[in-house]
Design an enzyme around this catalytic site. Structure first.
Site, PDB file in Angstrom:
ATOM      1  CG  ASP A 125     -22.677 -67.162  -2.860  1.00  0.00           C
ATOM      2  OD1 ASP A 125     -23.773 -67.606  -2.447  1.00  0.00           O
ATOM      3  OD2 ASP A 125     -22.503 -66.758  -4.017  1.00  0.00           O
ATOM      4  CE  LYS A 181     -21.697 -69.599  -5.837  1.00  0.00           C
ATOM      5  NZ  LYS A 181     -22.686 -69.256  -6.853  1.00  0.00           N
TER       6      LYS A 181
HETATM    7  P1  ATP Z   1     -21.367 -64.990  -6.852  1.00  0.00           P
HETATM    8  O1  ATP Z   1     -21.505 -66.236  -7.628  1.00  0.00           O
HETATM    9  O2  ATP Z   1     -21.072 -65.206  -5.390  1.00  0.00           O
HETATM   10  O3  ATP Z   1     -22.412 -63.966  -7.119  1.00  0.00           O
HETATM   11  P2  ATP Z   1     -19.292 -64.250  -8.652  1.00  0.00           P
HETATM   12  O4  ATP Z   1     -18.427 -65.453  -8.668  1.00  0.00           O
HETATM   13  O5  ATP Z   1     -20.222 -64.037  -9.796  1.00  0.00           O
HETATM   14  O6  ATP Z   1     -20.054 -64.231  -7.290  1.00  0.00           O
HETATM   15  P3  ATP Z   1     -17.047 -62.663  -7.779  1.00  0.00           P
HETATM   16  O7  ATP Z   1     -15.895 -62.916  -8.694  1.00  0.00           O
HETATM   17  O8  ATP Z   1     -17.046 -63.329  -6.474  1.00  0.00           O
HETATM   18  O9  ATP Z   1     -18.390 -62.961  -8.572  1.00  0.00           O
HETATM   19  O10 ATP Z   1     -17.159 -61.080  -7.512  1.00  0.00           O
HETATM   20  C1  ATP Z   1     -17.961 -60.197  -8.247  1.00  0.00           C
HETATM   21  C2  ATP Z   1     -17.394 -58.743  -8.200  1.00  0.00           C
HETATM   22  O11 ATP Z   1     -16.873 -58.426  -6.913  1.00  0.00           O
HETATM   23  C3  ATP Z   1     -16.251 -58.551  -9.170  1.00  0.00           C
HETATM   24  O12 ATP Z   1     -16.730 -58.110 -10.411  1.00  0.00           O
HETATM   25  C4  ATP Z   1     -15.372 -57.523  -8.482  1.00  0.00           C
HETATM   26  O13 ATP Z   1     -15.686 -56.223  -8.949  1.00  0.00           O
HETATM   27  C5  ATP Z   1     -15.741 -57.565  -7.023  1.00  0.00           C
HETATM   28  N1  ATP Z   1     -14.648 -58.125  -6.160  1.00  0.00           N
HETATM   29  C6  ATP Z   1     -14.214 -57.635  -5.011  1.00  0.00           C
HETATM   30  N2  ATP Z   1     -13.252 -58.405  -4.464  1.00  0.00           N
HETATM   31  C7  ATP Z   1     -13.084 -59.446  -5.295  1.00  0.00           C
HETATM   32  C8  ATP Z   1     -12.234 -60.586  -5.268  1.00  0.00           C
HETATM   33  N3  ATP Z   1     -11.371 -60.809  -4.280  1.00  0.00           N
HETATM   34  N4  ATP Z   1     -12.324 -61.450  -6.289  1.00  0.00           N
HETATM   35  C9  ATP Z   1     -13.231 -61.232  -7.286  1.00  0.00           C
HETATM   36  N5  ATP Z   1     -14.033 -60.171  -7.364  1.00  0.00           N
HETATM   37  C10 ATP Z   1     -13.975 -59.271  -6.377  1.00  0.00           C
END
Ligand code: ATP
Length: 309
Positions: free
Chosen positions: A143, A15
Site C-alpha cells: 500500500d 486510504k
Molecule cells: P493495511 O491496510 O495497509 O493492511 P493497516 O492500516 O491495517 O494496514 P498499519 O497500521 O499500517 O495497518 O500497520 C499494521 C502493523 O504494522 C501494526 O500492528 C504495527 O505492529 C506495525 N507497524 C510498524 N510500523 C508502523 C507504523 N508506523 N504505524 C502503524 N503500524 C506500524
C-alpha cells in the site's frame, strides 16, 4: 537539504478500498488482488529533522503506546532503505502525528512510510523523481506506493501495480474506528480457510482479479449513489468472522442514512458512504450517540507532500 537542514513536514493520507477482490492464494503465500483505492482526508504528519542516527516517536489523537520504535517500525525501515539506496551516510529524527488507526485497514503504516520517503528526500536534498520514490515504496509494502500517489487509483498484483483512475468531485465518508486492530495476514488466512471449508459451494477464486467497470464509472461520475451500489470487499466476511461486532455497526449505519457501509481493507475500520455533507453530519451524530468512535472524512485527497509554512 531542507534549507540549512531545517526540519521538513510532510502529510500523507490514509486510504479506503472502495473495491477489493482477492484472487487465489499463490505459491509464494501472497494473493493477487484487484482494488480501487481512494485517499481520504485522515492524514499522518511526519516531521523529519537532521540527525546522525535513525529514530522515531509518535503522538496523536489515537493511542500510540503499542507501536514499536525500533528498526521494525515501517517509518524507520523507509528512511533506512532510502539512505541505503542512495548511499546517504547520515540519519533522521522522525516525529509522527498519528491519526490513521493502527492495524485499522486504512494503511496508516504505509502512509508513514510514504511520508518518510518524501520528507527524507527533501531533508537530505536528494531530488529523487516520483518514479524513483515509487520503486522504493513498492519494496516497503503493497500500500506504500498508493500513499505516495494519493487520489484515486486501481491497484493490481499485490495492490502495488498502480494506475490512476479518473474521479470527479468529492465523496463524503463517515468512519467508525475500532479500539482494537486486525492483523492483515490473519484476515487473509481466515479468507483462505473460509474458501477451503466451503470449496464445494463457492466458485473458485479468480486467477487474475479485476476491478468491476461499474465502480470505475461511479468514481468517474462522482456519483455516491452509484458508488454505494458497487462497493465491494472480498475480505469483509473474513473480518466480520474475526470481529463479529462489526456486523451490528454496519447495520446501525445503514439504518441511520448511510447509502452503504463497507469494511475498509482488512478492517476493523468501517466506512459509510453518505449522499452529501448534510447526511454525513447526521450520520456522524447518530453513530456518536451510540458511543462509537466516529470521524468524518472526504476523498479523494492528494498523496504524500511537503507542507510549506
Ligand atoms: P493495511 O491496510 O495497509 O493492511 P493497516 O492500516 O491495517 O494496514 P498499519 O497500521 O499500517 O495497518 O500497520 C499494521 C502493523 O504494522 C501494526 O500492528 C504495527 O505492529 C506495525 N507497524 C510498524 N510500523 C508502523 C507504523 N508506523 N504505524 C502503524 N503500524 C506500524
Amino acid at each position: 537539504m531542507g534549507a540549512a537542514g531545517k526540519p521538513v513536514l510532510v502529510k500523507a493520507p490514509g486510504k479506503l478500498n472502495v473495491f477489493m477482490r482477492v484472487g487465489q492464494l499463490q505459491e509464494d503465500g501472497y494473493h493477487d488482488v484487484a482494488t480501487a483505492y481512494q485517499a481520504v482526508s485522515l492524514c499522518e504528519e511526519v516531521k523529519a529533522s537532521p540527525a546522525s542516527d535513525f529514530s522515531v516517536s509518535f503522538e496523536g489523537p489515537i493511542d500510540v503506546n503499542g507501536l514499536e520504535l525500533d528498526g521494525s517500525n515501517i517509518a524507520i525501515k523507509a528512511a533506512r532503505l532510502l539512505a541505503r539506496t542512495v548511499d546517504y551516510r547520515g540519519g533522521v529524527r522522525l516525529e509522527i502525528t498519528k491519526r490513521v488507526p493502527i492495524a485499522g485497514g486504512m494503511g496508516g503504516g504505509s502512509a508513514d512510510a510514504a511520508a518518510t520517503l518524501v520528507a527524507c528526500d527533501a531533508l537530505w536534498g536528494l531530488g529523487l523523481s516520483r518514479e524513483d520514490l515509487h520503486a522504493i515504496a513498492a519494496r516497503l509494502g503493497a500500500d506504500v506506493p498508493f500513499a505516495l500517489m494519493g487520489g484515486t487509483a486501481v491497484g493490481t498484483g499485490r495492490g502495488d501495480e498502480l494506475s490512476p483512475a479518473l474521479a470527479k468531485g468529492s465523496f463524503h465518508w463517515v468512519l467508525v474506528l475500532a479500539d482494537y486492530g486486525l492483523s492483515t495476514p490473519r484476515v487473509y488466512r481466515e479468507l483462505d480457510q473460509h474458501r477451503e471449508r466451503n470449496a464445494a459451494d463457492l466458485s473458485p477464486a479468480v486467477v487474475a482479479p479485476q476491478v468491476d467497470a461499474d465502480v470505475l464509472q461511479a468514481l468517474r461520475a462522482g456519483d455516491p449513489h452509484m458508488l454505494a451500489e458497487s462497493l465491494h470487499n472480498d475480505l469483509q466476511a473474513a473480518s466480520l468472522h474475526l470481529a463479529p461486532a462489526l456486523a451490528g455497526v454496519l447495520e446501525l449505519g445503514e439504518r441511520n442514512g448511510a447509502l452503504a457501509g463497507i469494511v475498509s481493507g482488512s478492517g476493523p475500520t468501517i466506512a459509510f458512504l453518505a449522499a452529501d455533507l448534510d447526511s454525513a453530519i447526521s450520520l456522524q451524530i447518530a453513530l456518536s450517540a451510540a458511543r462509537l468512535n466516529v470521524t468524518r472524512v472526504t476523498g479523494p485527497v492528494q498523496g504524500a507532500r511537503v507542507l510549506h509554512d
